[in-house]
Design an enzyme around this catalytic site. Structure first.
Site, PDB file in Angstrom:
ATOM      1  N   TYR A 168      -7.850   4.959  -3.951  1.00 51.40           N
ATOM      2  CA  TYR A 168      -6.814   5.834  -2.865  1.00 51.40           C
ATOM      3  C   TYR A 168      -5.723   4.962  -2.343  1.00 51.40           C
ATOM      4  O   TYR A 168      -6.124   3.711  -2.416  1.00 51.40           O
ATOM      5  CB  TYR A 168      -7.361   6.501  -1.666  1.00 51.40           C
ATOM      6  CG  TYR A 168      -8.249   5.726  -0.843  1.00 51.40           C
ATOM      7  CD1 TYR A 168      -7.486   5.523   0.396  1.00 51.40           C
ATOM      8  CD2 TYR A 168      -9.395   5.190  -1.057  1.00 51.40           C
ATOM      9  CE1 TYR A 168      -8.064   4.641   1.391  1.00 51.40           C
ATOM     10  CE2 TYR A 168      -9.910   4.331   0.097  1.00 51.40           C
ATOM     11  CZ  TYR A 168      -9.193   4.212   1.126  1.00 51.40           C
ATOM     12  OH  TYR A 168      -9.711   3.255   2.001  1.00 51.40           O
ATOM     13  N   CYS A 169      -4.715   5.550  -2.257  1.00 52.07           N
ATOM     14  CA  CYS A 169      -3.679   4.738  -1.244  1.00 52.07           C
ATOM     15  C   CYS A 169      -3.264   5.462  -0.014  1.00 52.07           C
ATOM     16  O   CYS A 169      -4.035   6.446   0.487  1.00 52.07           O
ATOM     17  CB  CYS A 169      -2.295   4.586  -2.023  1.00 52.07           C
ATOM     18  SG  CYS A 169      -1.516   5.858  -2.701  1.00 52.07           S
ATOM     19  N   TRP A 170      -1.932   5.397   0.522  1.00 50.62           N
ATOM     20  CA  TRP A 170      -1.554   6.083   1.836  1.00 50.62           C
ATOM     21  C   TRP A 170      -1.832   7.635   1.678  1.00 50.62           C
ATOM     22  O   TRP A 170      -2.420   8.448   2.392  1.00 50.62           O
ATOM     23  CB  TRP A 170      -0.431   5.552   2.338  1.00 50.62           C
ATOM     24  CG  TRP A 170       0.206   6.323   3.608  1.00 50.62           C
ATOM     25  CD1 TRP A 170       1.216   7.191   3.745  1.00 50.62           C
ATOM     26  CD2 TRP A 170      -0.524   6.031   4.774  1.00 50.62           C
ATOM     27  NE1 TRP A 170       1.318   7.664   4.885  1.00 50.62           N
ATOM     28  CE2 TRP A 170       0.280   6.817   5.751  1.00 50.62           C
ATOM     29  CE3 TRP A 170      -1.226   5.284   5.565  1.00 50.62           C
ATOM     30  CZ2 TRP A 170      -0.117   7.008   7.076  1.00 50.62           C
ATOM     31  CZ3 TRP A 170      -1.679   5.439   6.858  1.00 50.62           C
ATOM     32  CH2 TRP A 170      -1.041   6.469   7.667  1.00 50.62           C
TER      33      TRP A 170
ATOM     34  N   TYR B 256      -5.285   8.315   1.918  1.00 53.26           N
ATOM     35  CA  TYR B 256      -6.274   7.941   3.390  1.00 53.26           C
ATOM     36  C   TYR B 256      -5.661   9.130   4.460  1.00 53.26           C
ATOM     37  O   TYR B 256      -6.790   9.459   5.238  1.00 53.26           O
ATOM     38  CB  TYR B 256      -5.497   6.879   3.924  1.00 53.26           C
ATOM     39  CG  TYR B 256      -5.776   6.723   5.214  1.00 53.26           C
ATOM     40  CD1 TYR B 256      -7.169   5.970   5.546  1.00 53.26           C
ATOM     41  CD2 TYR B 256      -4.962   6.691   6.207  1.00 53.26           C
ATOM     42  CE1 TYR B 256      -7.367   5.864   7.130  1.00 53.26           C
ATOM     43  CE2 TYR B 256      -5.295   6.616   7.759  1.00 53.26           C
ATOM     44  CZ  TYR B 256      -6.565   6.170   7.905  1.00 53.26           C
ATOM     45  OH  TYR B 256      -6.805   5.875   9.305  1.00 53.26           O
TER      46      TYR B 256
END
Length: 356
Positions: free
Chosen positions: A94-96, A123
């Site tokens: 996952y990222c932002w 996130y």
């Protein structure tokens, strides 16, 4: 043909070989899914550089430079972190916001042949989940609050309660702060308080580990511990909870505080600086008296006077305001192991059997 990444919005319901956060180190440090590791595809400097180019020059140039940096960083991760992974390796990435950064790594990992799951929404999806849990979880539990004037050993007693299989919510430990003006850990500058978001992640994890059919014991904190605020949902439940008050002679409290806060003696100048924040509450005259006691090394007199003239009146006021349901008062002569065990035997049924 290699499989495509799959997507999920509820990663906490599944099991993964690893949870990988590809955001920059500063984003990761602020908060992350607990148990995740940080394999950034752009570090903080690179992320700022690409962002500046995007705004000041053009999105196209930013994407070109960003792609080169991402490729370089992913290459390093492949030759280092992923080199020993087996064929059945199944990470969550996952990222932002579940966008380009996480997709960049996921695409390459799936091309290798690994089964990869992406957190849809990144996130932000996790953070929304934490906020939802923060609102709902405290309502599922019956809280019991341990009260007592400063130096009554409330945290020490709660730690001993754990040995009796009691559910204890140690808010000060999660906040990395002892809850008062002097509560910051001066000697451990490398371990600051967590961010508000990280604290809430830790709180959710702890509450989820508890059994709702059993009470949860907690110390009579204020709604703010250092720079951390307790969620309103939890604070409301604590204020409505039944309380047990611990009473201890002031001489025993002084001795306990001198042991717990030994840095008061080791760092007198820092102590003076901290106490300066109480000038508006205690007045210049009282502050000067404390400074004189510090300079003279009269530590017992200092601590006793601080308790009587500031901490005890302040605590009594907060207890009267926030924790009114004191249903039990227990006295202790001191905070020796035998005194604490005797207290627990009278407070908790079968505690002596569980300790055996």
């Amino acid at each position: 043909m290699p499989p495509l990444p799959t997507y999920t919005q509820q990663p906490w319901t599944e099991t993964y070989s690893e949870i990988i956060d590809v955001r920059s180190p500063s984003e990761f440090a602020e908060d992350h899914i607990l148990g995740a590791i940080n394999l950034p595809v752009l570090n903080d400097t690179e992320r700022a550089e690409v962002g500046t180019i995007y705004k000041q020059i053009s999105p196209f140039n930013a994407r070109k430079i960003g792609a080169a940096l991402v490729a370089k960083n992913i290459s390093e991760h492949l030759t280092q972190h992923f080199a020993t992974k087996e064929k059945n390796y199944h990470p969550l990435v996952y990222c932002w916001r579940g966008g380009q950064r996480s997709n960049s790594l996921a695409l390459i990992l799936t091309q290798i042949g690994w089964r990869v799951t992406l957190l849809e929404g990144g996130y932000k999806t996790y953070r929304a989940y934490v906020r939802n849990q923060i609102e709902q979880l405290p309502q599922k539990f019956t809280f019991r609050v341990l009260c007592g004037l400063t130096g009554s050993g409330k945290t020490l007693i709660l730690h001993q309660m754990r040995r009796c299989s009691v559910q204890v919510l140690d808010l000060e430990n999660m906040a990395n702060h002892r809850g008062s003006l002097l509560g910051e850990e001066w000697e451990d500058k490398l371990s600051p308080q967590p961010s508000q978001k990280c604290f809430e992640s830790l709180l959710v994890q702890q509450l989820q580990s508890f059994n709702p059919s059993q009470p949860v014991w907690v110390e009579s904190e204020s709604p703010k511990i250092g720079q951390i605020y307790l969620p309103q949902s939890l604070w409301k439940q604590m204020k409505q909870a039944s309380c047990t008050e611990i009473q201890l002679p002031i001489s025993a409290r002084v001795q306990f505080l001198l042991q717990e806060y030994s840095h008061l003696i080791d760092y007198p100048n820092i102590l003076k600086e901290k106490l300066g924040n109480l000038k508006s509450l205690c007045g210049r005259q009282k502050l000067n008296q404390w400074y004189q006691l510090i300079d003279g090394g009269k530590w017992e007199f200092l601590v006793e006077d601080m308790l009587q003239s500031h901490y005890d009146p302040t605590y009594r006021k907060s207890i009267t305001r926030d924790f009114r349901k004191v249903e039990q008062v227990l006295s202790m002569p001191d905070l020796s192991d035998s005194s604490i065990m005797a207290l627990l035997d009278s407070l908790l049924p079968n505690c002596s059997l569980l300790r055996a």
